[in-house]
Each structure stands twice: as C-alpha cells, then as structure tokens.
Design a protein around this motif. Structure first.
Motif, PDB file in Angstrom:
ATOM      1  N   TYR A  76      17.251  -9.427  37.302  1.00  0.00           N
ATOM      2  CA  TYR A  76      16.738  -9.964  36.171  1.00  0.00           C
ATOM      3  C   TYR A  76      16.067  -9.086  34.965  1.00  0.00           C
ATOM      4  O   TYR A  76      15.355  -8.151  35.363  1.00  0.00           O
ATOM      5  CB  TYR A  76      15.652 -11.068  36.570  1.00  0.00           C
ATOM      6  CG  TYR A  76      14.625 -10.840  37.102  1.00  0.00           C
ATOM      7  CD1 TYR A  76      13.557 -10.413  36.686  1.00  0.00           C
ATOM      8  CD2 TYR A  76      14.598 -10.725  38.740  1.00  0.00           C
ATOM      9  CE1 TYR A  76      12.152 -10.216  37.219  1.00  0.00           C
ATOM     10  CE2 TYR A  76      13.609 -10.339  39.513  1.00  0.00           C
ATOM     11  CZ  TYR A  76      12.436 -10.097  38.738  1.00  0.00           C
ATOM     12  OH  TYR A  76      11.266  -9.779  39.455  1.00  0.00           O
ATOM     13  N   ARG A  77      15.933  -9.550  33.916  1.00  0.00           N
ATOM     14  CA  ARG A  77      15.467  -8.783  32.849  1.00  0.00           C
ATOM     15  C   ARG A  77      14.050  -9.469  32.146  1.00  0.00           C
ATOM     16  O   ARG A  77      14.273 -10.624  32.203  1.00  0.00           O
ATOM     17  CB  ARG A  77      16.316  -8.538  31.185  1.00  0.00           C
ATOM     18  CG  ARG A  77      15.836  -7.896  30.205  1.00  0.00           C
ATOM     19  CD  ARG A  77      16.505  -7.914  29.116  1.00  0.00           C
ATOM     20  NE  ARG A  77      17.830  -7.224  29.471  1.00  0.00           N
ATOM     21  CZ  ARG A  77      17.935  -5.861  29.582  1.00  0.00           C
ATOM     22  NH1 ARG A  77      16.920  -4.921  29.106  1.00  0.00           N
ATOM     23  NH2 ARG A  77      19.201  -5.254  29.840  1.00  0.00           N
ATOM     24  N   THR A  78      13.153  -8.710  31.912  1.00  0.00           N
ATOM     25  CA  THR A  78      12.062  -9.088  31.468  1.00  0.00           C
ATOM     26  C   THR A  78      11.599  -8.343  30.065  1.00  0.00           C
ATOM     27  O   THR A  78      12.243  -7.329  29.925  1.00  0.00           O
ATOM     28  CB  THR A  78      10.769  -9.000  32.307  1.00  0.00           C
ATOM     29  OG1 THR A  78      10.427  -7.343  32.653  1.00  0.00           O
ATOM     30  CG2 THR A  78      10.992  -9.744  33.716  1.00  0.00           C
ATOM     31  N   LYS A  79      10.590  -9.012  29.480  1.00  0.00           N
ATOM     32  CA  LYS A  79      10.201  -8.356  28.376  1.00  0.00           C
ATOM     33  C   LYS A  79       9.405  -7.000  28.633  1.00  0.00           C
ATOM     34  O   LYS A  79       8.872  -6.995  29.376  1.00  0.00           O
ATOM     35  CB  LYS A  79       9.147  -9.372  27.285  1.00  0.00           C
ATOM     36  CG  LYS A  79      10.125 -10.487  27.046  1.00  0.00           C
ATOM     37  CD  LYS A  79       9.001 -11.352  26.215  1.00  0.00           C
ATOM     38  CE  LYS A  79       9.509 -12.425  25.461  1.00  0.00           C
ATOM     39  NZ  LYS A  79       8.725 -13.358  24.670  1.00  0.00           N
TER      40      LYS A  79
ATOM     41  N   PRO B 269      11.912 -14.209  31.036  1.00  0.00           N
ATOM     42  CA  PRO B 269      12.858 -13.523  30.222  1.00  0.00           C
ATOM     43  C   PRO B 269      12.581 -13.747  28.834  1.00  0.00           C
ATOM     44  O   PRO B 269      12.119 -14.851  28.503  1.00  0.00           O
ATOM     45  CB  PRO B 269      14.258 -14.182  30.695  1.00  0.00           C
ATOM     46  CG  PRO B 269      13.685 -15.434  31.386  1.00  0.00           C
ATOM     47  CD  PRO B 269      12.350 -15.180  31.829  1.00  0.00           C
ATOM     48  N   SER B 270      13.300 -13.024  27.844  1.00  0.00           N
ATOM     49  CA  SER B 270      13.315 -13.443  26.514  1.00  0.00           C
ATOM     50  C   SER B 270      14.129 -14.803  26.073  1.00  0.00           C
ATOM     51  O   SER B 270      15.027 -14.815  26.695  1.00  0.00           O
ATOM     52  CB  SER B 270      13.704 -12.387  25.731  1.00  0.00           C
ATOM     53  OG  SER B 270      14.011 -12.535  24.366  1.00  0.00           O
ATOM     54  N   ASP B 271      13.213 -15.620  25.596  1.00  0.00           N
ATOM     55  CA  ASP B 271      13.915 -16.654  25.364  1.00  0.00           C
ATOM     56  C   ASP B 271      14.396 -16.857  23.558  1.00  0.00           C
ATOM     57  O   ASP B 271      14.594 -18.101  23.119  1.00  0.00           O
ATOM     58  CB  ASP B 271      13.226 -18.282  25.419  1.00  0.00           C
ATOM     59  CG  ASP B 271      11.934 -18.088  24.883  1.00  0.00           C
ATOM     60  OD1 ASP B 271      11.457 -17.179  24.151  1.00  0.00           O
ATOM     61  OD2 ASP B 271      11.021 -18.859  24.941  1.00  0.00           O
TER      62      ASP B 271
ATOM     63  N   VAL C  31      20.380 -14.470  32.052  1.00  0.00           N
ATOM     64  CA  VAL C  31      19.223 -13.361  32.118  1.00  0.00           C
ATOM     65  C   VAL C  31      18.769 -13.028  33.614  1.00  0.00           C
ATOM     66  O   VAL C  31      17.887 -12.153  33.928  1.00  0.00           O
ATOM     67  CB  VAL C  31      17.644 -14.014  31.464  1.00  0.00           C
ATOM     68  CG1 VAL C  31      17.841 -14.227  30.102  1.00  0.00           C
ATOM     69  CG2 VAL C  31      17.400 -15.386  32.252  1.00  0.00           C
ATOM     70  N   GLN C  32      19.565 -13.832  34.515  1.00  0.00           N
ATOM     71  CA  GLN C  32      19.370 -13.184  36.095  1.00  0.00           C
ATOM     72  C   GLN C  32      20.810 -13.325  36.783  1.00  0.00           C
ATOM     73  O   GLN C  32      21.591 -14.370  36.467  1.00  0.00           O
ATOM     74  CB  GLN C  32      18.356 -14.165  36.519  1.00  0.00           C
ATOM     75  CG  GLN C  32      18.338 -13.887  38.016  1.00  0.00           C
ATOM     76  CD  GLN C  32      17.052 -14.730  38.556  1.00  0.00           C
ATOM     77  OE1 GLN C  32      15.769 -14.757  38.189  1.00  0.00           O
ATOM     78  NE2 GLN C  32      17.427 -15.885  39.645  1.00  0.00           N
TER      79      GLN C  32
ATOM     80  N   TYR D  46      10.945 -16.004  38.434  1.00  0.00           N
ATOM     81  CA  TYR D  46      10.351 -14.874  38.066  1.00  0.00           C
ATOM     82  C   TYR D  46       8.990 -14.558  38.690  1.00  0.00           C
ATOM     83  O   TYR D  46       7.943 -15.337  38.869  1.00  0.00           O
ATOM     84  CB  TYR D  46      10.441 -14.571  36.607  1.00  0.00           C
ATOM     85  CG  TYR D  46      11.731 -14.905  36.125  1.00  0.00           C
ATOM     86  CD1 TYR D  46      12.603 -13.790  36.040  1.00  0.00           C
ATOM     87  CD2 TYR D  46      12.407 -16.022  35.433  1.00  0.00           C
ATOM     88  CE1 TYR D  46      13.898 -13.833  35.367  1.00  0.00           C
ATOM     89  CE2 TYR D  46      13.637 -16.265  35.004  1.00  0.00           C
ATOM     90  CZ  TYR D  46      14.364 -15.058  35.006  1.00  0.00           C
ATOM     91  OH  TYR D  46      15.527 -15.200  34.496  1.00  0.00           O
TER      92      TYR D  46
ATOM     93  N   LEU E 107      22.626  -7.937  30.711  1.00  0.00           N
ATOM     94  CA  LEU E 107      21.528  -8.876  30.843  1.00  0.00           C
ATOM     95  C   LEU E 107      20.573  -9.285  29.998  1.00  0.00           C
ATOM     96  O   LEU E 107      19.731  -8.554  29.417  1.00  0.00           O
ATOM     97  CB  LEU E 107      20.683  -8.865  32.217  1.00  0.00           C
ATOM     98  CG  LEU E 107      21.379  -9.069  33.884  1.00  0.00           C
ATOM     99  CD1 LEU E 107      20.485  -8.588  34.601  1.00  0.00           C
ATOM    100  CD2 LEU E 107      21.580 -10.886  33.710  1.00  0.00           C
ATOM    101  N   GLY E 108      20.597 -10.309  29.404  1.00  0.00           N
ATOM    102  CA  GLY E 108      19.705 -11.028  28.218  1.00  0.00           C
ATOM    103  C   GLY E 108      20.097 -10.484  26.989  1.00  0.00           C
ATOM    104  O   GLY E 108      19.640 -11.008  25.909  1.00  0.00           O
TER     105      GLY E 108
END
Length: 211
Positions: free
Chosen positions: A208-211, A26-28, A127-128, A20, A81-82
C-alpha cells in the motif's frame, strides 16, 4: 477445485480487513481518469521507467495476460498504486478481468497464478493490493521487491483466525510480520509480509501507498 477457490477467497477476505498502520492513510485527493490504463501508463512514462535496464521492445507488456503479470512486479505496483489512472474500471478493462468477489471497496480477481485483492478509494483509485503466495513464488516476489529497493524496516507479530478449515473450532495461530518500505516522489510504498510456522509455505503480502 471449488473448495480450494473458496478457501483462497476466504483467506483473501481476511487480508482485506487489514488496516493501514496508525497515522498512515492513502491519499484521498486523486481523481480517476476514464481512458484505458495502458494509454495513461504510456503517457505517464511508467513503461519506460528504466530504459537503460531493459529492451522495451521486448519487455513492454502488450496482452492482458502480460499486463496481469506485469502488475505484480515492483516496477509497476510501486509507481502505479495511488495514481489517478490506476482505477478499478481501468484495471478491469486493460487486464481483461472481472471481480470474483467484492467486499466493501475491496475487489478480488483471479490472475491465473494467484488471487489478488485490490482495495480502492470511493473514487475508484486502487491504493492497496493483497496477495497470498506460496513457496518459491512467494520468496521470488519478495526478493524482486528487495532488489527494486524495498528496505526492511520493522518486524512484529499478529494473531490470525482461520475459520474455513472444516473443523468445528477455528484455527487460531500467530504469525510473524516483516515490513519493507520504498520511498518514492509520491510518498512511501510499504510491503508487509506475514508468515507462520503453522503454514510455513504460505505468505500473506499486503502492499500500500501512504503520503
């Protein structure tokens, strides 16, 4: 055919190593649920995300093949995703797929038209996604994302090493990367597209997703 599959798997393995961007993880905190993906998706209203733009009676995927195709459209991967229900276990059950290779927390599947890599958190939430598409299939995939609202935000370069060429020395070449982003209520979703003049009809795509 086996040689082609091996080459594609090796290519996807190289994609799975892409990290990333700095500061984007990504949110965990999402926890997976154990019911089927399709049932959770119906409850979440994802199938009905755009009722005014489609006839749901005809558009809603019902078979594993239709669901595999739907997962690769922006309406689904952008929203799912996520998400807590978007887990490896639910995907394998709902899409009727089994991994053909597992590298760490990245699971590779044969979707028929292409190979897809799914990177998950330790709790199983995906998440990806990584894909390697060719020619018109690739440009159509990218255009659908743009039409859905992904905005071009940056470009860059990368160095690639391809060792499965049958030659003694690996093939080292540079590629251009374009990054697209779509903002959602649950964070940004990024799509990175890598292409080179060496392999002009190949596109490496990472979502992919991010916060």
């Amino acid at each position: 055919m086996e040689t082609k599959k091996f080459v594609l798997l090796a290519m996807l393995f190289s994609l799975s190593l892409i990290g990333y961007p700095q500061g984007q993880t990504p949110s965990d905190t999402l926890q997976p649920k154990h019911s089927q993906l399709s049932e959770e998706a119906k409850q979440a209203g994802v199938y009905h995300a755009e009722p005014k733009q489609q006839n749901e009676a005809h558009e809603k995927p019902t078979t594993p093949k239709e669901r595999r195709k739907a997962i690769l459209t922006p309406k689904y991967y952008t929203n799912w995703l996520g998400a807590s229900f978007f887990t490896i276990a639910n995907l394998e059950k709902d899409l009727d797929i089994v991994p053909i290779q597992i590298v760490g927390l990245t699971f590779f599947y044969d979707f028929g038209d292409c190979f897809v890599g799914m990177r998950a958190l330790e709790n199983g939430v995906v998440v990806q996604m990584t894909l390697r598409l060719f020619a018109d299939m690739a440009t159509d995939f990218i255009q659908k994302a743009i039409d859905y609202g992904y905005k071009y935000i940056a470009k860059g370069k990368d160095t690639n090493i391809r060792s499965n060429t049958g030659e003694m020395l690996p093939d080292i070449y540079s590629s251009k990367i374009k990054q697209y982003r779509k903002a959602t209520r649950n964070g940004n979703v990024y799509m990175e597209v890598s292409n080179s003049s060496r392999y002009a009809n190949e596109y490496e795509i990472t979502i992919y997703r991010t916060k």
